[in-house]
Motif scaffolding. Sequence first.
Motif, mmCIF file in Angstrom:
data_model
loop_
_atom_site.group_PDB
_atom_site.id
_atom_site.type_symbol
_atom_site.label_atom_id
_atom_site.label_comp_id
_atom_site.label_asym_id
_atom_site.label_seq_id
_atom_site.Cartn_x
_atom_site.Cartn_y
_atom_site.Cartn_z
ATOM 1 N N GLY A 152 0.795 -1.226 0.000
ATOM 2 C CA GLY A 152 0.000 0.000 0.000
ATOM 3 C C GLY A 152 0.819 1.264 0.000
ATOM 4 O O GLY A 152 0.268 2.352 0.056
ATOM 5 N N LYS A 153 2.142 1.158 -0.075
ATOM 6 C CA LYS A 153 2.989 2.339 -0.066
ATOM 7 C C LYS A 153 3.864 2.354 -1.302
ATOM 8 O O LYS A 153 4.290 1.301 -1.788
ATOM 9 C CB LYS A 153 3.871 2.394 1.190
ATOM 10 C CG LYS A 153 3.077 2.589 2.475
ATOM 11 C CD LYS A 153 4.001 2.850 3.640
ATOM 12 C CE LYS A 153 3.196 3.126 4.920
ATOM 13 N NZ LYS A 153 4.076 3.439 6.058
ATOM 14 N N THR A 154 4.139 3.525 -1.827
ATOM 15 C CA THR A 154 4.997 3.669 -2.991
ATOM 16 C C THR A 154 6.449 3.731 -2.548
ATOM 17 O O THR A 154 6.756 3.840 -1.356
ATOM 18 C CB THR A 154 4.644 4.948 -3.762
ATOM 19 O OG1 THR A 154 4.922 6.085 -2.940
ATOM 20 C CG2 THR A 154 3.175 4.962 -4.166
ATOM 21 N N SER A 155 7.346 3.686 -3.522
ATOM 22 C CA SER A 155 8.771 3.790 -3.185
ATOM 23 C C SER A 155 9.083 5.133 -2.574
ATOM 24 O O SER A 155 9.941 5.252 -1.700
ATOM 25 C CB SER A 155 9.616 3.584 -4.446
ATOM 26 O OG SER A 155 9.300 4.577 -5.403
ATOM 27 N N ALA A 156 8.383 6.189 -3.026
ATOM 28 C CA ALA A 156 8.616 7.512 -2.445
ATOM 29 C C ALA A 156 8.197 7.544 -0.986
ATOM 30 O O ALA A 156 8.866 8.127 -0.136
ATOM 31 C CB ALA A 156 7.851 8.564 -3.236
ATOM 32 N N ASP A 157 7.062 6.888 -0.668
ATOM 33 C CA ASP A 157 6.622 6.844 0.727
ATOM 34 C C ASP A 157 7.589 6.029 1.572
ATOM 35 O O ASP A 157 7.905 6.373 2.704
ATOM 36 C CB ASP A 157 5.224 6.237 0.823
ATOM 37 C CG ASP A 157 4.175 7.137 0.197
ATOM 38 O OD1 ASP A 157 4.422 8.358 0.131
ATOM 39 O OD2 ASP A 157 3.128 6.633 -0.226
ATOM 40 N N ALA A 158 8.087 4.905 1.003
ATOM 41 C CA ALA A 158 9.029 4.095 1.757
ATOM 42 C C ALA A 158 10.321 4.858 1.994
ATOM 43 O O ALA A 158 10.924 4.766 3.062
ATOM 44 C CB ALA A 158 9.327 2.796 0.993
ATOM 45 N N ALA A 159 10.741 5.609 0.991
ATOM 46 C CA ALA A 159 11.950 6.417 1.155
ATOM 47 C C ALA A 159 11.741 7.482 2.205
ATOM 48 O O ALA A 159 12.644 7.810 2.973
ATOM 49 C CB ALA A 159 12.341 7.066 -0.170
ATOM 50 N N PRO A 164 13.544 12.292 8.483
ATOM 51 C CA PRO A 164 12.896 12.738 9.702
ATOM 52 C C PRO A 164 11.424 13.044 9.460
ATOM 53 O O PRO A 164 11.065 13.771 8.543
ATOM 54 C CB PRO A 164 13.678 14.005 10.074
ATOM 55 C CG PRO A 164 14.371 14.421 8.821
ATOM 56 C CD PRO A 164 14.638 13.177 8.063
ATOM 57 N N ALA A 165 10.558 12.452 10.286
ATOM 58 C CA ALA A 165 9.122 12.635 10.107
ATOM 59 C C ALA A 165 8.694 14.031 10.488
ATOM 60 O O ALA A 165 7.774 14.583 9.915
ATOM 61 C CB ALA A 165 8.358 11.601 10.946
ATOM 62 N N ASP A 166 9.337 14.617 11.474
ATOM 63 C CA ASP A 166 8.973 15.947 11.934
ATOM 64 C C ASP A 166 10.235 16.774 12.094
ATOM 65 O O ASP A 166 11.223 16.294 12.650
ATOM 66 C CB ASP A 166 8.236 15.873 13.275
ATOM 67 C CG ASP A 166 6.930 15.117 13.143
ATOM 68 O OD1 ASP A 166 6.759 14.119 13.867
ATOM 69 O OD2 ASP A 166 6.104 15.521 12.319
ATOM 70 N N PRO A 167 10.249 17.991 11.589
ATOM 71 C CA PRO A 167 11.446 18.819 11.750
ATOM 72 C C PRO A 167 11.698 19.148 13.210
ATOM 73 O O PRO A 167 10.772 19.304 13.997
ATOM 74 C CB PRO A 167 11.098 20.080 10.943
ATOM 75 C CG PRO A 167 9.608 20.104 10.883
ATOM 76 C CD PRO A 167 9.169 18.681 10.898
ATOM 77 N N HIS A 263 7.436 17.458 -4.907
ATOM 78 C CA HIS A 263 6.241 16.888 -4.284
ATOM 79 C C HIS A 263 6.455 16.839 -2.775
ATOM 80 O O HIS A 263 7.585 16.643 -2.304
ATOM 81 C CB HIS A 263 5.957 15.484 -4.813
ATOM 82 C CG HIS A 263 5.844 15.400 -6.305
ATOM 83 N ND1 HIS A 263 4.698 15.718 -6.984
ATOM 84 C CD2 HIS A 263 6.764 15.059 -7.257
ATOM 85 C CE1 HIS A 263 4.893 15.564 -8.289
ATOM 86 N NE2 HIS A 263 6.143 15.168 -8.469
ATOM 87 N N THR A 264 5.388 16.990 -2.030
ATOM 88 C CA THR A 264 5.475 16.841 -0.584
ATOM 89 C C THR A 264 5.548 15.358 -0.228
ATOM 90 O O THR A 264 4.909 14.519 -0.868
ATOM 91 C CB THR A 264 4.266 17.480 0.114
ATOM 92 O OG1 THR A 264 3.067 16.937 -0.456
ATOM 93 C CG2 THR A 264 4.259 18.988 -0.061
ATOM 94 N N THR A 265 6.331 15.027 0.789
ATOM 95 C CA THR A 265 6.421 13.660 1.295
ATOM 96 C C THR A 265 5.330 13.437 2.342
ATOM 97 O O THR A 265 4.644 14.386 2.750
ATOM 98 C CB THR A 265 7.796 13.434 1.929
ATOM 99 O OG1 THR A 265 7.929 14.315 3.069
ATOM 100 C CG2 THR A 265 8.923 13.733 0.947
ATOM 101 N N PRO A 266 5.135 12.188 2.787
ATOM 102 C CA PRO A 266 4.184 11.976 3.882
ATOM 103 C C PRO A 266 4.491 12.849 5.099
ATOM 104 O O PRO A 266 3.570 13.373 5.741
ATOM 105 C CB PRO A 266 4.337 10.483 4.193
ATOM 106 C CG PRO A 266 4.773 9.876 2.896
ATOM 107 C CD PRO A 266 5.649 10.906 2.258
ATOM 108 N N ALA A 267 5.777 13.007 5.429
ATOM 109 C CA ALA A 267 6.140 13.873 6.554
ATOM 110 C C ALA A 267 5.756 15.324 6.268
ATOM 111 O O ALA A 267 5.324 16.062 7.164
ATOM 112 C CB ALA A 267 7.638 13.773 6.833
#
Length: 295
Positions: A152-159, A164-167, A263-267
């Motif tokens: 359910g996740k793309t390579s970009a999401d896995a990367a 860091p999820a949060d700055p 593009h924005t990442t999940p983070a």
Amino acid sequence: MIQQLDIIGEEFTVLHTSLRTSRAFASNPSVPSLTAQHRTAQDLAVTAMGLLQDLAEEPYARSNDGQEALAALGRLAQGAAEATVSIVRATTLAAQAHEDGLGSLPSWKAALLRQRLNDAITALKHTPGICRSAAGFTMSATAHFEAAAPAGKTSADAAGQSLPADPAVALLPAQQHALRTIQAATVTLSQVPREHAAAQMAGPESAVTRSVAVTIPRQPGNPASGTDMLPENITPQAIDQLLELGLVRRDTRTSLFVGQHLHTTPAGRRTLDRLGSPPVPPPPSPPVHSRPRTR
């Protein structure tokens, strides 16, 4: 990136054939043809270096196939650079003969020019095959990385999970504005090396010329939509900071020389959710009318 490698592979083939034709007429060389061939070789070298840099930043670059792709791109860039130098030397000989008013080169100069072109042809001999090899290894590395990503996740999401999820620090207003714009619009980052003709007009301030282009999606009732614009606070520096924080990623299917969409990442999207809507600017103050003077 696969498509880009296919394109430059064809361009290397065309250049190789063109150089063979120039070699056949080494006694009476064409300066415009050699100049055009030099420009093509130089552009191909820049593109190969851009692809090498972009691939090195991919998460799958550390895999065995990724390392093979990097090595192939390194050989590609080296071959294009060596051909560029040889064509410059051949062009210099042809230009000197033209300035001296010679209809044809002396036999020794023609032999020297022919050798310069031979060097360029040799440097480019295997470049189409190297392009195919780099494309194959890149495709394989990408496929393995996609297969290793959670369902359910793309390579970009896995990367993005390795970033860091949060700055650690709060985003500055310019960074917030850039992040919101990247989420809402089409933002392209490009970089042109200084030796390229398109960058020389910008002056000698830096080694590269970098630019950001923003296209606002078409929306009913928005006269500014669908047009290219450069928001005041969208700068390459703000984008670099968002990339370092893992809030934004570049689409590396094209090189920075051509231009890469951001593009924005999940983070980055989680950060936008936490930031909420941008503050509404206060309404403009009503005009102050001066009272007529009374005597």
